[in-house]
Design a protein around this motif. Structure first.
Motif, PDB file in Angstrom:
ATOM      1  N   LYS A 114       3.219   3.474  -9.577  1.00 16.82           N
ATOM      2  CA  LYS A 114       1.949   3.073 -10.114  1.00 16.82           C
ATOM      3  C   LYS A 114       1.764   1.597 -10.507  1.00 16.82           C
ATOM      4  O   LYS A 114       0.419   1.128 -10.600  1.00 16.82           O
ATOM      5  CB  LYS A 114       1.787   4.038 -11.569  1.00 16.82           C
ATOM      6  N   ARG A 142      -0.288  -0.385  -7.947  1.00 20.29           N
ATOM      7  CA  ARG A 142      -1.466   0.401  -7.587  1.00 20.29           C
ATOM      8  C   ARG A 142      -2.772  -0.686  -7.725  1.00 20.29           C
ATOM      9  O   ARG A 142      -3.603  -0.727  -6.687  1.00 20.29           O
ATOM     10  CB  ARG A 142      -1.893   1.441  -8.238  1.00 20.29           C
ATOM     11  N   HIS A 160      -5.325  -0.010   2.114  1.00 19.09           N
ATOM     12  CA  HIS A 160      -5.506   0.830   1.044  1.00 19.09           C
ATOM     13  C   HIS A 160      -6.942   1.397   1.338  1.00 19.09           C
ATOM     14  O   HIS A 160      -7.195   2.509   0.831  1.00 19.09           O
ATOM     15  CB  HIS A 160      -5.848   0.005  -0.116  1.00 19.09           C
ATOM     16  N   SER A 193       2.949   1.485  -3.376  1.00 19.86           N
ATOM     17  CA  SER A 193       1.568   1.736  -4.246  1.00 19.86           C
ATOM     18  C   SER A 193       1.259   3.561  -4.550  1.00 19.86           C
ATOM     19  O   SER A 193       0.695   3.761  -5.617  1.00 19.86           O
ATOM     20  CB  SER A 193       0.202   1.171  -4.361  1.00 19.86           C
ATOM     21  N   ARG A 194       1.344   4.242  -3.629  1.00 23.98           N
ATOM     22  CA  ARG A 194       0.808   5.466  -3.579  1.00 23.98           C
ATOM     23  C   ARG A 194       2.017   6.436  -4.375  1.00 23.98           C
ATOM     24  O   ARG A 194       1.720   7.428  -4.787  1.00 23.98           O
ATOM     25  CB  ARG A 194       1.298   5.983  -2.105  1.00 23.98           C
ATOM     26  N   ASP A 216       0.842  -1.270  -0.240  1.00 22.44           N
ATOM     27  CA  ASP A 216       0.019   0.062   0.027  1.00 22.44           C
ATOM     28  C   ASP A 216       0.803   1.050  -0.257  1.00 22.44           C
ATOM     29  O   ASP A 216       0.664   2.085  -0.674  1.00 22.44           O
ATOM     30  CB  ASP A 216      -1.005  -0.063   1.123  1.00 22.44           C
TER      31      ASP A 216
END
Lengths: 271, 304
Positions: A218, A221, A230, A214-215, A211
């Protein structure tokens, strides 16, 4: 079943009272200190200085989140989103949820379940323990936050609303409930507590990392959707966004499904 | 018209497999109420697995088990409400005191026999108030076993299931335990006892079942099992005796025939020996009663 469950809950609360109390007091105190620290930073205008010191590309990645963090409310809410604190809280619920596996490992479950105690009572005990334990610690954090807000008066800015604290506390509790349910399902099938705890803990660490990455990365994500983290965004709340009902539904829905799975697994397994 | 009492324990085709391993295979067992039943077998024979299926801790792969007419799986709560259980490996929380353990377990549903009975148990097993106030981590193995005996006996359960109850007890406590067993038996309690100690089973049990590799290979009253073993008879003569008769019945085997002494192994009645000795100058005669283990060990070995 109510009497047996009550006896088991009382027994487990007594067993876990020390870690629960220590964690509640420590987190409440931390929140009070955060209030005082936020007041000091606000008074000295340090927030803007810190933001200015942060490299541009970092500001670009984190965008408005960074501004939220570097504010009186953002610092006050630090306990609700700091990785270490969330990890410790998830660790606590994993410990609470894997109690049935521990009881099977030590043989204590033999003494309990050889009596006229339904297996569902053991699971209900753990669910109540999770709900009450997590609520107690989060409530202590909220109490610490309120006390911090009472002691610290932000200069030149409005005091964060009480509803923000309740929303932060509730969303944190939902995140913990989700992890509690997942850990309970893992613990309901495990023979050894250390195994159940390791699986749940490793999953939490991995999904937290996914998580987090992923911020700003990309490609993963899509994967992050499978992480309960998330659906937990306390900084959005600090930015005055409303409590997202979809995220809350995912967290509580996952918890409910996981608890149902835990009941089913525990009722069918060999002890 | 008298109504037959339900069997304390009844299993039909009870089977438990762990993957390829057949731990218990098609076990048919009947334990009458009021009996002390010794459940024997080597390590891994399936004794504990059977006990755990009776208590619904393990789910049978096939077959069924019932306690006092209550199915152990379908009606497990009612069945377990009638049982006092002492596990072979006792898993008390080490940070609880003995008193906390007993109080906690006595609050879980079961017929409560009262504080006076609990007090009597504690006295008979020499667990003092001081001992009960200590944490279990400070207990010796024997003390933990005594605490386990108290928690099993403290209810007025009509059936006691005891998994190797005297393991780790000193001789005095073993004696106290045997006395306790005798007392509950006079009250009509059924005892299902698994044990490795054949002398103990010989002493306290009415009936035994021997399990070998998950299968019941013998079930019979202890007296009957003893009679399966030959008795050793030693006859001492005042003067030189004649050689033993050449044609004894097949139930008699001559082990030794010295001039003034015969040693015989006799299966069943001693009448042929007594007849043969009539008129001979016998000065002494010893008859060694057979022991349970003489028979049971053969069943363990698979040579019976």
């Amino acid at each position: 079943m109510i009497r047996e469950t009550g006896t088991l809950v009382r027994h487990s609360l007594l067993r876990f009272r020390t870690p629960l109390l220590v964690m509640a007091v420590a987190l409440a105190a931390f929140q009070v200190l955060l209030g005082l620290a936020a007041q000091e930073l606000q008074r000295e205008g340090t927030f803007q200085q810190i933001v200015n010191m942060i490299p541009g590309f970092v500001r670009e990645i984190f965008g408005s989140l960074l501004v939220s963090m570097m504010s009186f409310s953002g610092i006050m809410a630090l306990g609700y989103y700091h990785v270490a604190i969330v990890a410790v809280l998830v660790g606590l619920v994993v410990a609470l949820a894997t109690e049935p596996a521990g009881e099977i490992e030590t043989g204590f479950a033999d003494l309990v379940l050889a009596r006229a105690v339904p297996r569902a009572a053991v699971m209900t005990r753990s669910v109540l323990l999770l709900v009450l334990g997590a609520a107690f610690v989060v409530a202590a954090m909220a109490a610490g936050t309120f006390l911090g807000l009472r002691l610290a008066v932000p200069a030149g800015t409005a005091r964060p609303a009480a509803s923000l604290v309740w929303k932060l506390a509730f969303s944190l509790w939902c995140e913990l409930a989700c992890w509690g349910g997942l850990s309970l399902a893992i613990g309901a099938a495990a023979r050894r507590r250390v195994v159940a705890g390791s699986i749940a803990g490793s999953a939490a660490a991995a999904l937290m990392l996914i998580d987090y990455l992923s911020r700003f990365w990309k490609p993963i994500r899509g994967l992050a959707r499978y992480s309960p983290f998330h659906y937990y965004n306390p900084l959005d709340l600090v930015m005055n966004k409303p409590l997202p009902p979809g995220d809350i539904a995912v967290l509580l829905g996952t918890a409910v499904v996981a608890v149902a799975v835990a009941y089913a697994l525990f009722s069918r397994r060999d002890v | 018209m008298a109504t037959a009492l339900p069997l304390a324990i009844a299993t039909q085709g009870l089977t438990k497999r762990f993957g390829r391993l057949v731990a218990v295979n098609a076990l048919d067992l009947a334990v009458a109420p009021g009996q002390v039943f010794g459940f024997l077998g080597l390590n891994g024979a399936g004794k504990t697995t059977t006990i755990r299926m009776l208590l619904d801790l393990l789910r049978p792969t096939a077959g069924r088990a019932a306690i006092l007419d209550h199915d152990c799986q379908a009606d497990g709560l009612a069945a377990r409400a009638l049982v006092g259980f002492m596990p072979g490996e006792v898993g008390f929380y080490r940070d609880m005191t003995g008193r906390q353990v007993l109080d906690f377990l006595s609050r879980l549903p079961r017929r409560v026999a009262g504080r006076a009975w609990q007090r009597e148990l504690l006295e008979r097993l020499t667990l003092s108030d001081g001992d009960l106030d200590r944490r279990v981590r400070e207990y010796s193995t024997g003390m933990k076993r005594k605490l386990a005996i108290v928690q099993a006996f403290q209810s007025a359960a009509p059936l006691l299931i005891l998994d190797e109850p005297t393991e780790g007890l000193d001789p005095l406590m073993q004696e106290a335990f045997y006395q306790l067993l005798a007392d509950v038996r006079t009250r009509g309690t059924t005892v299902f006892l698994s044990s490795h100690v054949l002398s103990e089973v010989d002493r306290v049990c009415d009936r035994i079942g021997v399990l070998r590799a998950g299968e019941l290979v013998l079930t019979a009253p202890v007296e009957e099992v003893r009679r399966m073993a030959p008795r050793l008879v030693r006859v001492v003569f005042r003067d030189a005796a004649p050689p033993p008769p050449a044609r004894w019945p097949s139930t008699i085997e001559v082990i030794e025939a010295a001039p003034t002494r015969w040693s015989l192994r006799v299966q069943g009645s001693l009448a042929p020996v007594i007849e043969a000795l009539a008129g001979l100058p016998v000065s002494d005669m010893e008859v060694h009663e057979p022991r349970l283990e003489d028979v049971v060990i053969n069943y363990y070995r698979g040579t019976a």
